[in-house]
Design an enzyme around this catalytic site. Structure first.
Site, mmCIF file in Angstrom:
data_model
loop_
_atom_site.group_PDB
_atom_site.id
_atom_site.type_symbol
_atom_site.label_atom_id
_atom_site.label_comp_id
_atom_site.label_asym_id
_atom_site.label_seq_id
_atom_site.Cartn_x
_atom_site.Cartn_y
_atom_site.Cartn_z
ATOM 1 N N LYS A 101 36.029 -90.074 117.237
ATOM 2 C CA LYS A 101 35.687 -90.877 118.420
ATOM 3 C C LYS A 101 36.812 -91.851 118.754
ATOM 4 C CE LYS A 101 32.933 -94.660 117.913
ATOM 5 N NZ LYS A 101 32.935 -95.960 118.596
ATOM 6 N N ASN A 102 37.281 -92.609 117.742
ATOM 7 C CA ASN A 102 38.263 -93.655 118.027
ATOM 8 C C ASN A 102 39.625 -93.089 118.411
ATOM 9 O OD1 ASN A 102 36.357 -95.619 117.634
ATOM 10 N ND2 ASN A 102 36.900 -96.018 115.501
ATOM 11 N N CYS B 106 29.784 -103.502 120.101
ATOM 12 C CA CYS B 106 28.856 -103.849 119.015
ATOM 13 C C CYS B 106 28.853 -105.351 118.742
ATOM 14 C CB CYS B 106 29.293 -103.153 117.720
ATOM 15 S SG CYS B 106 28.484 -101.592 117.420
ATOM 16 N N ARG C 199 36.171 -109.863 118.836
ATOM 17 C CA ARG C 199 37.423 -109.118 118.698
ATOM 18 C C ARG C 199 38.207 -109.362 119.982
ATOM 19 N NH1 ARG C 199 35.299 -103.366 116.650
ATOM 20 N NH2 ARG C 199 33.467 -103.754 117.922
ATOM 21 N N ASP D 197 34.455 -99.377 108.307
ATOM 22 C CA ASP D 197 33.438 -98.497 108.883
ATOM 23 C C ASP D 197 32.753 -97.602 107.847
ATOM 24 O OD1 ASP D 197 33.609 -99.499 111.408
ATOM 25 O OD2 ASP D 197 34.816 -97.890 112.235
ATOM 26 N N ARG E 279 26.283 -93.277 119.583
ATOM 27 C CA ARG E 279 27.623 -93.702 119.979
ATOM 28 C C ARG E 279 28.680 -93.132 119.054
ATOM 29 N NH1 ARG E 279 28.130 -98.973 119.147
ATOM 30 N NH2 ARG E 279 30.289 -98.560 119.676
#
Length: 426
Positions: A22-23, A118, A123, A308, A400
């Protein structure tokens, strides 16, 4: 609202295919804005965040076609009709800010809303802003939007990041590909997703070296052309499913997995008594023998232990022999899963950025609530090893970051189903 119901039911066997990251995909998609020729991504994950980024790119005038059941994304930005990334889209996902660098580089201006995402701590965008300003951009904040312009075009510079931010590294490198002259980015992030982005940009004609190290050098070029690029496998999904046979027993092969994507994590599994073996199709994971041993974990930026995977590792430590200490150094309030695991009989003591986990023989199923993306999957993993039934509520976070969790775990023998809240199940 959906719930996921898990019955603890013993060892898992079989294979799980690992999706594209995803990232990585969320950074690769905005790269299409750098060229007026098509960019095609293969091995794309099928997640709501990818749909959100698709909406954002389309709002800027890009064409995005999803093919092969969403695994292939064909994109083209021959015409940019709008240079404003709207709050309504950006608030759904932080990675939306990755259109800032490419728009500035190609169009000389951009207006981008400050992002949402989130609830795991603040951030900020300051590293993105200072990096792009070093390249000659003028950026001001007005009414929640960053107004950026580069009237004389972007120019290469030496940029020393005070923190190895992944997002800022991605934004600066993309912007630098079309800047005049040479950009040297020091204290660059080293994640596999950065390496993947650079490989894609290079396929588009960018001149970049040093990816995967702390210094990335970019020679600006006049234009980038089209390319086709496979998205790297998702190391977080990989690590997550590696925990499944570790916590429940059995042996599972993770298709597409590679040890170098999560070396620090594999070392911890090894110390805990979990065998990880590279095969020609991926990684094979099995518990060595007897109970998992407690190991201490400290999250760090890549190549350290990923934040994560901290929640998933905590779930594993709940039934380990001995006491483990987990230290979270990346995000504040990242232990929101601890009270939920405690409802299942885990013994966890949280104090600030540290959590002490004292292993128990067996967890007990309970109704629990997901608080964020990684917490939700850690509760499912805990349910695989718990006695009886675990009901996980508020699982929309899962969509997500994980495609087809239920199907993938069922495929290796887990008893798990997704139901509408309050619906009867057997």
């Amino acid at each position: 609202m959906d719930q996921i119901i898990v019955q603890g039911n013993g060892a898992l066997h079989g294979e799980i295919p690992i999706a594209g990251a995803k990232n990585a995909c969320l950074a690769l998609m905005p790269a299409t804005l750098l060229s007026d020729e098509p960019l095609t991504l293969t091995n794309a994950p099928r997640l709501s965040d990818i749909r959100t980024m698709t909406d954002l790119l389309e709002s800027l005038g890009a064409e995005v076609t999803s093919m092969q059941d969403g695994r292939v994304l064909a994109m083209s930005s021959h015409d940019l009709t709008n240079l404003t990334a709207d709050y309504d889209i950006v608030r759904k996902m932080r990675a939306s800010n990755l259109v800032l660098g490419p728009l500035l580089a190609r169009a000389g201006q951009a207006v981008v809303s400050l992002p949402g995402g989130c609830a795991i701590g603040s951030r900020p965008m300051d590293l993105h802003i200072s990096g792009l300003e070093a390249l000659g951009a003028q950026i001001e904040l007005k009414d929640g939007y960053l107004h950026a312009k580069a009237p004389g075009g972007l120019k290469g510079a030496v940029i020393d990041q005070r923190f190895a931010s992944v997002g800022a590294t991605e934004n600066i490198v993309m912007a630098a590909t079309l800047a005049k002259g040479t950009t040297v980015l020091k204290n660059a992030a080293r994640e596999p997703e950065i390496v993947d982005l650079v490989r894609c940009l290079r396929a588009m004609g960018a001149q970049i070296e040093g990816e995967g190290t702390a210094t990335i050098t970019v020679q600006g070029v006049d234009r980038l052309h089209g390319a086709t690029h496979p998205v790297v496998v998702d190391r977080i999904e990989l690590g997550t499913y590696m925990i499944a046979p570790a916590i429940a027993g059995g042996e599972v092969e993770l298709l597409g997995g590679r040890i170098e994507l999560i070396e620090a994590f594999c070392e911890k599994l090894d110390q805990a008594g979990v065998a990880v073996e590279q095969t020609n199709r991926g990684l094979k994971v099995a518990r060595k023998n007897g109970r998992i041993r407690a190991v201490d974990v400290k999250t760090e930026v890549f190549p350290g232990f990923p934040t994560d995977l901290q929640a998933q590792m905590m779930a594993l430590m709940c039934t380990a022999e001995g006491t483990s200490m987990l230290e979270e150094t990346i995000f504040e309030n990242r232990f929101m899963h601890a009270p939920e695991l405690m409802r299942m009989g885990a013994r966890i003591d949280v104090h600030g950025g540290h959590a002490t986990v004292t292993g128990v023989e067996r967890l007990k199923g309970a109704p629990v609530m997901a608080t964020d993306l990684r917490a939700s999957v850690s509760l499912i993993l805990a349910g695989l090893a718990a006695e009886g039934e675990t009901i996980v509520s508020r699982v929309y976070h899962l969509d997500r970051g994980y495609e087809h969790v239920v199907r993938k775990l069922r495929g290796v023998g887990a008893k798990i189903e997704r139901v509408k809240e309050g619906q009867h199940h057997d």
